[in-house]
Design an enzyme around this catalytic site. Structure first.
Site, short mmCIF file in Angstrom:
data_model
loop_
_atom_site.label_atom_id
_atom_site.label_comp_id
_atom_site.label_asym_id
_atom_site.label_seq_id
_atom_site.Cartn_x
_atom_site.Cartn_y
_atom_site.Cartn_z
CB SER A 163 -0.98 -0.01 1.19
OG SER A 163 -0.30 0.20 2.39
CG ASN A 167 12.85 0.56 6.83
OD1 ASN A 167 12.09 -0.03 6.05
ND2 ASN A 167 12.90 0.27 8.11
CG HIS A 197 10.19 0.51 12.53
ND1 HIS A 197 10.53 -0.81 12.30
CD2 HIS A 197 9.70 0.55 13.79
CE1 HIS A 197 10.26 -1.52 13.38
NE2 HIS A 197 9.76 -0.72 14.30
#
Ligand code: GRF
Length: 190
Positions: free
Chosen positions: A15, A104, A106
């Site tokens: 998504s 990234n 998280h």
């Protein structure tokens, strides 16, 4: 114009990957060069294809190869790599070739709820178990230490005592979709 090329690595639904692709459609400054997944069954592959983005599926053997990702990114002239729910280990050679160029997301407020085993629902279940009054997202660079690279941005959301892991996941996902692509745009174009 110096167009920036980004690669998105994802393992699941994607998504976030889709959101990022849509965000940069019609923006000539940034091109999503490819989406890579480690399984052809990952939903992200069919969704990215529908949006006309090149997809690459790597085998386990390739994912474990120290130089495969690095060669792929260099061949495709990739400037930034975005990890959006990518569950394979990032080899040291890629981190070395792309210092502070691998980003990234998280699904918690690092350094809380980071490290080994802290991914997906495990994170939200741990947050629920500890009756946290807030959680959030952390967008950070990737370095050799898992979940410990330099933090770029964090956004938080309040939790109520009755929020279970599924509700927490949905609150976190809303933050991801609201902020991740915008932060990527800032990093990539600055
Ligand atoms: C997100 O929660 C992200 O924070 C984490 O993995 C999940 C990926 O979700 N790293 P999706 O596949 O983008 O929906």
């Amino acid at each position: 114009m110096n167009q920036k090329h980004i690669a998105i690595f994802a393992s699941g639904n994607g998504s976030n990957a889709l959101n990022i692709i849509k965000h940069f459609q019609g923006n000539p400054a940034v091109k999503v060069a490819f989406v890579l997944a480690n399984s052809s069954k990952a939903k992200v592959i069919s969704s990215a294809e529908e949006l006309g983005v090149k997809t690459i599926v790597c085998t386990n053997q390739e994912a474990e190869n120290e130089t495969y990702f690095t060669s792929l990114c260099i061949e495709n002239k990739i400037d930034f790599i975005i990890l959006a729910g990518f569950l394979r280990k990032i080899p040291a050679s890629l981190i070395k070739a792309y210092p502070e160029k691998i980003v990234n997301i998280h699904p918690a407020l690092l350094p809380k709820y980071g490290g080994k085993g802290m991914y997906g629902m495990n994170v939200h279940e741990a947050v629920a178990l500890n009756n946290e009054s807030e959680t959030g997202i952390t967008i950070h660079f990737v370095n050799e230490e898992f979940d410990k690279g330099r933090i770029i941005a964090q956004f938080s959301v309040a939790l109520s005592p009755k929020d279970n892991a599924a509700i927490i996941q949905s609150k976190v996902q809303q933050l991801e979709h609201k902020y991740f692509a915008n932060i990527i745009e800032k990093i990539v174009t600055s």
